[in-house]
Design an enzyme around this catalytic site. Structure first.
Site, PDB file in Angstrom:
ATOM      1  N   ARG A   1       0.604  -0.987   0.104  1.00 40.10           N
ATOM      2  CA  ARG A   1      -0.150  -0.134  -0.045  1.00 40.10           C
ATOM      3  C   ARG A   1       1.102   1.366  -0.150  1.00 40.10           C
ATOM      4  O   ARG A   1       0.841   2.327  -0.680  1.00 40.10           O
ATOM      5  CB  ARG A   1      -0.638   0.292   1.171  1.00 40.10           C
TER       6      ARG A   1
ATOM      7  N   TYR B   1       5.844   5.996  11.748  1.00 36.00           N
ATOM      8  CA  TYR B   1       5.324   5.230  12.546  1.00 36.00           C
ATOM      9  C   TYR B   1       7.008   4.720  12.557  1.00 36.00           C
ATOM     10  O   TYR B   1       7.603   4.780  10.763  1.00 36.00           O
ATOM     11  CB  TYR B   1       4.160   3.702  12.684  1.00 36.00           C
TER      12      TYR B   1
ATOM     13  N   ARG C   1      -5.219   9.928  10.638  1.00 38.44           N
ATOM     14  CA  ARG C   1      -6.374   9.718  11.290  1.00 38.44           C
ATOM     15  C   ARG C   1      -7.893  10.241  11.449  1.00 38.44           C
ATOM     16  O   ARG C   1      -8.553   9.742  12.279  1.00 38.44           O
ATOM     17  CB  ARG C   1      -6.038  10.045  13.117  1.00 38.44           C
TER      18      ARG C   1
ATOM     19  N   GLU D   1     -11.134  -2.522  18.804  1.00 34.56           N
ATOM     20  CA  GLU D   1     -10.318  -0.582  17.636  1.00 34.56           C
ATOM     21  C   GLU D   1     -12.234  -0.304  17.225  1.00 34.56           C
ATOM     22  O   GLU D   1     -13.073  -1.101  17.440  1.00 34.56           O
ATOM     23  CB  GLU D   1      -9.864  -1.650  16.137  1.00 34.56           C
TER      24      GLU D   1
HETATM   25  C1  3EB Z   1      -3.152   1.769  13.868  1.00 35.73           C
HETATM   26  O1  3EB Z   1      -3.239   3.289  14.909  1.00 35.73           O
HETATM   27  C2  3EB Z   1      -4.233   1.200  14.735  1.00 35.73           C
HETATM   28  O2  3EB Z   1      -3.723  -0.337   8.030  1.00 35.73           O
HETATM   29  O3  3EB Z   1      -5.407   1.401   7.455  1.00 35.73           O
HETATM   30  C3  3EB Z   1      -6.179   1.628  12.329  1.00 35.73           C
HETATM   31  C4  3EB Z   1      -6.647   1.906  11.620  1.00 35.73           C
HETATM   32  C5  3EB Z   1      -4.698   0.648  12.048  1.00 35.73           C
HETATM   33  C6  3EB Z   1      -6.454   2.281   9.781  1.00 35.73           C
HETATM   34  C7  3EB Z   1      -4.661   0.737   8.268  1.00 35.73           C
HETATM   35  C8  3EB Z   1      -4.762   0.961  10.545  1.00 35.73           C
HETATM   36  C9  3EB Z   1      -5.073   1.062   9.354  1.00 35.73           C
HETATM   37  O4  3EB Z   1      -2.032   2.141  13.797  1.00 35.73           O
HETATM   38  C10 3EB Z   1      -4.043  -0.079  13.546  1.00 35.73           C
END
Ligand code: 3EB
Length: 328
Positions: free
Chosen positions: A144, A197, A210, A316
């Site tokens: 991705r 990250y 987010r 989640e």
């Molecule tokens: C996180 O905050 C939790 O890979 O599209 C949340 C929302 C999470 C989307 C994604 C992953 C995704 O990392 C995981």
């Protein structure tokens, strides 16, 4: 008048009306997207029993055209595009994900819906290992991310998303894009942007924001018990719930929005069309109680027992907050 878009949850076997852009069946089976009665439909295996499931439908003002592009299925009106795809299960997802996402980005360019504002990804064996020993989620994220780097043209950046487990074989994904609206992607000052990250979470970071604000809808990404980039409260459902819900409250609240140069603010009472993903079946009664206490009594909430993208996450939450522009 520009078209508007809305979603709702209906019975898994209900039939659709004319203004339906797309249908996602959260049921007991999965497979590539198809066009059923003229409506692009994606089946996702999220429940043991289809009778526990539901369908999410997206409506717009029409007139709607639907079609196919390589392995993708889509529908659009003048302003909004829905697209769904499927990546068969294999020992390696990077290349197939890059291709599927590359096709999706080519489609939005071709049809002139350049601004993607919300994406969902349902990934089988998400915490399992691929044939190189890399976690499937990380393998998916690598493909991705490469597609976003190479093929996504929109300067406003990556949209809100969900990346979560499914019981089906193959990755099912779907997304929404628009033409003339200007979605605003929003980060959370309590959390490291996912796309930043550190490498310890995988060779390429997850590609999402987010939240994304589009007119009166603030799309909240899948949100978990992560502060900065670290999972907190491993093994403790109540505490993970508290942090996840706190992250959402902060994301959509006035202080964070102001820091993102957006006026106004929302609270958890403004959240609707909520999906709560939880890992352990025994946690359902507790998760339902926590959700009923947190959200508006009229909010629509669906509970889905699946694996979550980090093995230490138990819950989640995603939803859509209704947003009022400060000038209105
Ligand atoms: C996180 O905050 C939790 O890979 O599209 C949340 C929302 C999470 C989307 C994604 C992953 C995704 O990392 C995981």
């Amino acid at each position: 008048m520009m078209s508007t878009i809305a979603s709702r949850f209906i019975a898994h076997d209900a039939t659709c009306e004319d203004d339906v852009l797309a249908r996602i069946v959260f049921g007991a089976t999965s497979g590539p997207p198809c066009i059923e009665n003229g409506v692009p439909t994606l089946h996702l295996a999220m429940y043991d029993d289809a009778r526990d499931g539901f369908a999410e439908i997206w409506t717009c003002a029409g007139p709607i055209r639907s079609g196919r592009f390589n392995d993708l299925v889509f529908a659009h009106d003048d302003e909004f595009l829905f697209c769904a795809g499927f990546i068969p299960s294999s020992g390696q997802y990077t290349e197939a994900t890059r291709k599927a996402y590359g096709d999706a980005f080519a489609l939005v360019g071709e049809l002139n819906f350049p601004k993607i504002f919300r994406m969902w990804n349902f990934i089988p064996h998400i915490n399992g290992a691929n044939r190189e020993g890399l976690e499937v989620y990380r393998d998916f994220c690598r493909g991705r991310a490469i597609a976003f780097e190479r093929d996504y043209a929109d300067a406003s950046g990556m949209p809100a998303a969900t990346g979560i487990g499914t019981w089906g074989e193959g990755v099912g994904f779907y997304f929404l894009a628009c033409r003339a609206n200007s979605p605003r992607h929003i980060e959370n000052s309590r959390q490291t942007p996912a796309y930043a990250y550190p490498q310890r979470y995988g060779p390429k970071p997850p590609s999402f924001a987010r939240g994304t604000l589009l007119r009166d809808a603030l799309f909240v990404s899948g949100t978990a018990s992560i502060l900065g980039h670290e999972t907190v409260h491993e093994g403790d459902l109540d505490e993970q719930w508290r942090v996840a819900i706190g992250n959402i409250a902060h994301l959509i609240g006035a202080e964070n929005l102001e820091a993102q140069k957006v006026g106004g603010g929302c609270t958890l009472r403004d959240l609707d069309w909520i999906k709560v993903y939880y890992r352990h079946s025994t946690d359902l009664p507790r998760v339902m109680k926590l959700a009923q206490d947190a959200f508006h009594p009229n909010a629509s909430i669906r509970y889905l027992r699946v694996d979550i993208c980090r093995a230490d996450l138990l819950v989640e939450i995603e939803g859509i907050a209704s947003y009022r522009h400060p000038s209105d």
